[in-house]
Design an enzyme around this catalytic site. Sequence first.
Site, PDB file in Angstrom:
ATOM      1  N   THR A  34     -18.852  -6.465  13.711  1.00 51.29           N
ATOM      2  CA  THR A  34     -19.470  -5.557  12.983  1.00 51.29           C
ATOM      3  C   THR A  34     -20.021  -4.356  14.200  1.00 51.29           C
ATOM      4  O   THR A  34     -20.539  -4.909  15.257  1.00 51.29           O
ATOM      5  CB  THR A  34     -20.677  -6.441  12.615  1.00 51.29           C
ATOM      6  N   GLN A  54     -16.935   4.409  36.667  1.00 52.41           N
ATOM      7  CA  GLN A  54     -17.744   5.155  37.715  1.00 52.41           C
ATOM      8  C   GLN A  54     -17.870   6.609  37.948  1.00 52.41           C
ATOM      9  O   GLN A  54     -18.568   7.185  38.560  1.00 52.41           O
ATOM     10  CB  GLN A  54     -17.291   4.285  39.157  1.00 52.41           C
ATOM     11  N   CYS A  58     -22.892 -12.880  52.319  1.00 56.31           N
ATOM     12  CA  CYS A  58     -23.963 -13.762  51.891  1.00 56.31           C
ATOM     13  C   CYS A  58     -24.795 -13.576  50.797  1.00 56.31           C
ATOM     14  O   CYS A  58     -25.214 -14.289  50.046  1.00 56.31           O
ATOM     15  CB  CYS A  58     -25.070 -13.796  52.936  1.00 56.31           C
ATOM     16  N   SER A  63     -18.035   2.775  30.517  1.00 55.93           N
ATOM     17  CA  SER A  63     -19.087   1.843  30.139  1.00 55.93           C
ATOM     18  C   SER A  63     -20.257   2.395  30.070  1.00 55.93           C
ATOM     19  O   SER A  63     -20.671   3.295  31.041  1.00 55.93           O
ATOM     20  CB  SER A  63     -19.246   0.778  31.249  1.00 55.93           C
ATOM     21  N   ALA A  64     -21.049   2.647  29.075  1.00 58.45           N
ATOM     22  CA  ALA A  64     -22.345   3.438  28.837  1.00 58.45           C
ATOM     23  C   ALA A  64     -23.518   3.046  29.886  1.00 58.45           C
ATOM     24  O   ALA A  64     -24.146   4.182  30.338  1.00 58.45           O
ATOM     25  CB  ALA A  64     -22.942   3.118  27.538  1.00 58.45           C
ATOM     26  N   HIS A  65     -23.590   1.907  30.629  1.00 60.70           N
ATOM     27  CA  HIS A  65     -24.716   1.635  31.091  1.00 60.70           C
ATOM     28  C   HIS A  65     -24.836   2.485  32.625  1.00 60.70           C
ATOM     29  O   HIS A  65     -25.717   2.424  33.623  1.00 60.70           O
ATOM     30  CB  HIS A  65     -25.117   0.341  31.289  1.00 60.70           C
ATOM     31  N   ASN A  96     -16.250   1.533  43.034  1.00 62.02           N
ATOM     32  CA  ASN A  96     -17.648   1.401  42.642  1.00 62.02           C
ATOM     33  C   ASN A  96     -18.395   1.193  44.066  1.00 62.02           C
ATOM     34  O   ASN A  96     -19.683   1.487  44.123  1.00 62.02           O
ATOM     35  CB  ASN A  96     -17.698   0.122  41.869  1.00 62.02           C
TER      36      ASN A  96
END
Lengths: 203, 386
Positions: free
Chosen positions: B240, B182, B328, B202-204, B154
């Site tokens: 569900t 990724q 930082c 992961s869909a997003h 990533n």
Amino acid sequence: MSTNFMSQWVYSPIVKDHFMNPRNTWVEEENFEFDGIGEVGSLACGDQMRIAIQVKDDVIVDLRWLTYGCASAIASTSMMSEMVIGMGLEEAYNLSPATITEALGGLPDHKFHCSVLGDKGLRAAIDDYLVKQKRDNPFKKKVAKVICECNNVTDVAIEDLVKSGEAKTLEDLERITKYGTVCGKCKSEVAELFDQFKHIYST
Amino acid sequence: MEQQIIYLDNNATTPMAQEVVDAISEANTLFGNASSMHGFGREAAFAIEQSREKIAALLECDPNEVVFTSGASEANNTVFNIFRDAIDLGSKRNRIVTTVIEHPSITEMVKFLKKRGYRIDEVPVDKTGRVELETLATYLGEDVALVSVMTGNNEIGTIQRIAEITKMAHAVGAYMHTDATQAIGKIPVQMRTWDVDYMSISAHKFYGPKGIGALAVKNKVPFEAFVHGGHQEGGKRAGTYNTPSIVGVGVAAELAKQNLQSESAHLWSLREMLRKGIEEKIPNVVVNGNQEHCLPGTLDVSFPSAEGESVLLYLDMEGIMVSTGSACASGSLEPSYVLLASGVDIELAHGSIRFSFGRYNTEEEVLYVLEKLPPIIKRLRGMSTR
């Protein structure tokens, strides 16, 4: 996307202003003649500050700084520079990180050490000035706070030992100062200070 | 130039595709509990099964091997939990091998398990973030239960040799997991061809909704539910069904599969345009990661003497959104462990900026960045200790 998300910033509006328009930076072309200079932090730690002062009759008449670091580190140095120009050496030496943070409208907890660096950098510059003038440092004792009551070890003493490299580890510090060897109450506070100073002075 | 808004943080998350938004909006009316036998239930179940087929097509596996989860973090945790359980039950294979540059949903799980006495080795990577096969070989043995290596990183985008690594894992009798989060929509992701046993997505990260993902699990490999409860997903994952999100990830998967080639080329051309522009316009920069085996949309660059958070915030003022490996910005005093593990000097890690491109970025946007970035770096270097 066109909503007001730009107005909600990570830090306070004052930090933003000082970050975007830093005051008294030391531009490369400027031949700033200083009477004292101090440097704290390290590039490896992600923040480093160099502070140069001009002194006249024990008053800081001008100051220039360079900072490698995040927004709050830049803003802290910039704010500190505005606060201390025109200030007497003693008052400047006693300037606390909390005062800088307050003037900035606050900093997130994990950014507090940025203002600590600003304050240490300034002290380092004043120390340097006094050394160059071959004068004793009359301010040091006043700001010292006793941490280990049993063996009378102050924060300034710990700081000096870390700064000079004499205490590279907590064990070194214990061997030299005997802190925490009687009642042991101060151990965690000393460890915390040690880590803090280690971060500031390690190179 | 007018102020623009340019989103170059697509490895953090992507905007939903309009097709996905529309599909979710429509699926919001499918309120029936997909586990119910009645009409409304069957309607929802049908939509879910369609989506499952699209995911299977994307990952090159069978639909019955796809288990929906809340995302890749849950999928990764599930896999480690399967083997933790097997070890607890006395399996002679009681060691897990992974790498030092995995996503936090693995590295933190590793820390958690190590504290409890589990034997887990984290294989180092070379200076480009790649696992060296000869090095990996020294960690493998008959006591290894699981090998887990991410497909593409990533932060720096480095791509691993998953097919070869899988072969090595299987040769010692271990199972193979890859976190492909990724890589989806950027490079071919081939569960069968690679012969991987477990794969997380992961869909997003590919223009789908947040809070939904999947774990693809090869038939007949060990499995143990991480979330216990109802009999959803054949008892593999209780809870569900989140019908609208599942429909959304299906549409996202379909688009990712359809557009893979053109999208991959698009991302790489923007990435290379920015890289060349930066190297041309800004002195003293270091490009991190592997330049040959790199996810096409990822560009990680270090700007010595310009701290990452400051660069990020100055860019943000210009409407350009990126991320940094600086300490930082992370809330700790340590910069990115991925960069440090890849041999990036600690000072360079503090000054690292990740630009990650996505489907909706354009060449005009790269030109805008190349206009705004050089003066920012110059300015920060000007006020930096030197």
